[in-house]
Design an enzyme around this catalytic site. Structure first.
Site, PDB file in Angstrom:
ATOM      1  N   MET A   1      37.713  -3.115  -4.527  1.00 15.25           N
ATOM      2  CA  MET A   1      36.600  -4.057  -4.634  1.00 15.25           C
ATOM      3  C   MET A   1      35.254  -3.349  -4.505  1.00 15.25           C
ATOM      4  O   MET A   1      34.387  -3.757  -3.729  1.00 15.25           O
ATOM      5  CB  MET A   1      36.745  -5.155  -3.563  1.00 15.25           C
TER       6      MET A   1
ATOM      7  N   LEU B   1      32.738   1.388  -9.449  1.00 18.98           N
ATOM      8  CA  LEU B   1      32.706   2.849  -9.557  1.00 18.98           C
ATOM      9  C   LEU B   1      31.622   3.250 -10.550  1.00 18.98           C
ATOM     10  O   LEU B   1      31.569   2.739 -11.672  1.00 18.98           O
ATOM     11  CB  LEU B   1      34.065   3.358 -10.031  1.00 18.98           C
TER      12      LEU B   1
ATOM     13  N   ASN C   1      42.144  -0.899 -14.455  1.00 21.22           N
ATOM     14  CA  ASN C   1      41.805  -1.918 -13.468  1.00 21.22           C
ATOM     15  C   ASN C   1      42.600  -3.191 -13.709  1.00 21.22           C
ATOM     16  O   ASN C   1      42.884  -3.559 -14.848  1.00 21.22           O
ATOM     17  CB  ASN C   1      40.304  -2.244 -13.549  1.00 21.22           C
TER      18      ASN C   1
ATOM     19  N   HIS D   1      42.475  -7.337 -12.849  1.00 22.97           N
ATOM     20  CA  HIS D   1      41.532  -8.361 -12.402  1.00 22.97           C
ATOM     21  C   HIS D   1      42.180  -9.741 -12.526  1.00 22.97           C
ATOM     22  O   HIS D   1      42.815 -10.022 -13.552  1.00 22.97           O
ATOM     23  CB  HIS D   1      40.239  -8.300 -13.237  1.00 22.97           C
TER      24      HIS D   1
HETATM   25  C1  GAR Z   1      44.200  -8.803  -6.881  1.00 26.71           C
HETATM   26  O1  GAR Z   1      44.202 -10.171  -7.177  1.00 26.71           O
HETATM   27  C2  GAR Z   1      43.356  -8.044  -7.870  1.00 26.71           C
HETATM   28  O2  GAR Z   1      43.441  -8.525  -9.179  1.00 26.71           O
HETATM   29  C3  GAR Z   1      41.973  -8.291  -7.310  1.00 26.71           C
HETATM   30  O3  GAR Z   1      42.144  -8.098  -5.930  1.00 26.71           O
HETATM   31  C4  GAR Z   1      43.448  -8.563  -5.572  1.00 26.71           C
HETATM   32  C5  GAR Z   1      44.129  -7.526  -4.716  1.00 26.71           C
HETATM   33  O4  GAR Z   1      45.347  -8.002  -4.201  1.00 26.71           O
HETATM   34  N1  GAR Z   1      40.996  -7.428  -7.889  1.00 26.71           N
HETATM   35  C6  GAR Z   1      39.761  -7.825  -8.202  1.00 26.71           C
HETATM   36  O5  GAR Z   1      39.339  -8.937  -7.953  1.00 26.71           O
HETATM   37  C7  GAR Z   1      38.914  -6.782  -8.907  1.00 26.71           C
HETATM   38  N2  GAR Z   1      37.687  -7.348  -9.289  1.00 26.71           N
HETATM   39  P1  GAR Z   1      46.366  -6.992  -3.544  1.00 26.71           P
HETATM   40  O6  GAR Z   1      45.540  -6.123  -2.566  1.00 26.71           O
HETATM   41  O7  GAR Z   1      47.362  -7.841  -2.825  1.00 26.71           O
HETATM   42  O8  GAR Z   1      46.974  -6.165  -4.629  1.00 26.71           O
END
Ligand code: GAR
Length: 195
Positions: free
Chosen positions: A91, A94, A108, A110
């Protein structure tokens, strides 16, 4: 050839777990060689340690600029000789100070469809938009990260996630995460095969 992966996380690491499990079972021809978090004490680091993978909290130093941090991070990641860097819940945006070291090699995940709800709290924002009658479904995507655009870049795969009338934020989150775990592994599998 088995792909060497460095996975960057910021939290729970359930998507990291999906990659670790798929690597271990042989479903995915990949080895996670290092997991790095920009946040201390997150469960994802414990998941990595439990899997016998190097797990590092990469803290921003006092007075260190964003570019300096990103360059130092890139230098560290480079020592792991990764084929790809996977952002699985990373989060932090980069900058090119990092990306320049891994052209077309940063992937990535998302929890939304392309160009809708980039940034944080994407699932919550989708849930609220559904309640206002603005959307009928949400989705997840996997994409390459060519530049500093937030959750934006050449799309490798998307999957629609339906939203139901009786969904709570929690039930929607669970469905989105389930979809992510499958889409991320399947997309990496196809992407590595093409290379
Ligand atoms: C996931 O839903 C991923 O898509 C999101 O963070 C979460 C991490 O979950 N990423 C973003 O929002 C990127 N902008 P996790 O730590 O359980 O894998």
């Amino acid at each position: 050839m088995t792909a060497r992966l460095v996975v960057l996380i910021s939290g729970n690491g359930s998507n990291l777990q999906a990659i670790l499990d798929a690597g271990r079972s042989g479903e995915l021809d990949a080895e996670v060689v290092c997991v790095i978090s920009n946040t201390a004490d997150v469960y994802g680091l414990i998941r990595a340690k439990n899997a016998g993978v190097e797990a590092i909290y990469f803290a921003k130093q006092e007075n260190e600029s964003r570019n300096e941090y990103d360059k130092r991070l890139a230098d560290y990641v480079t020592t792991k000789l990764p084929d790809y860097v996977v952002l699985a819940g990373w989060m932090r945006i980069l900058s090119s100070s990092f990306l320049i070291s891994f052209p077309n090699r940063v992937i990535n995940l998302h929890p939304a469809l392309p160009n809708i709800f980039p940034g944080t709290h994407a699932i919550e924002r989708a849930f609220e938009a559904y309640q206002r009658g603005e959307i009928q479904h949400t989705g997840v995507m996997v994409h390459l990260v060519p530049d500093e655009g937030v959750d934006n870049g050449p799309v490798l795969a998307t999957e629609i996630v339906p939203i139901n009338k009786d969904d709570t934020l929690g039930s929607l989150e669970a469905r989105v995460h389930q979809t992510e775990h499958i889409l991320l592994v399947n997309t990496l599998k196809k992407f590595f095969k093409k290379k």
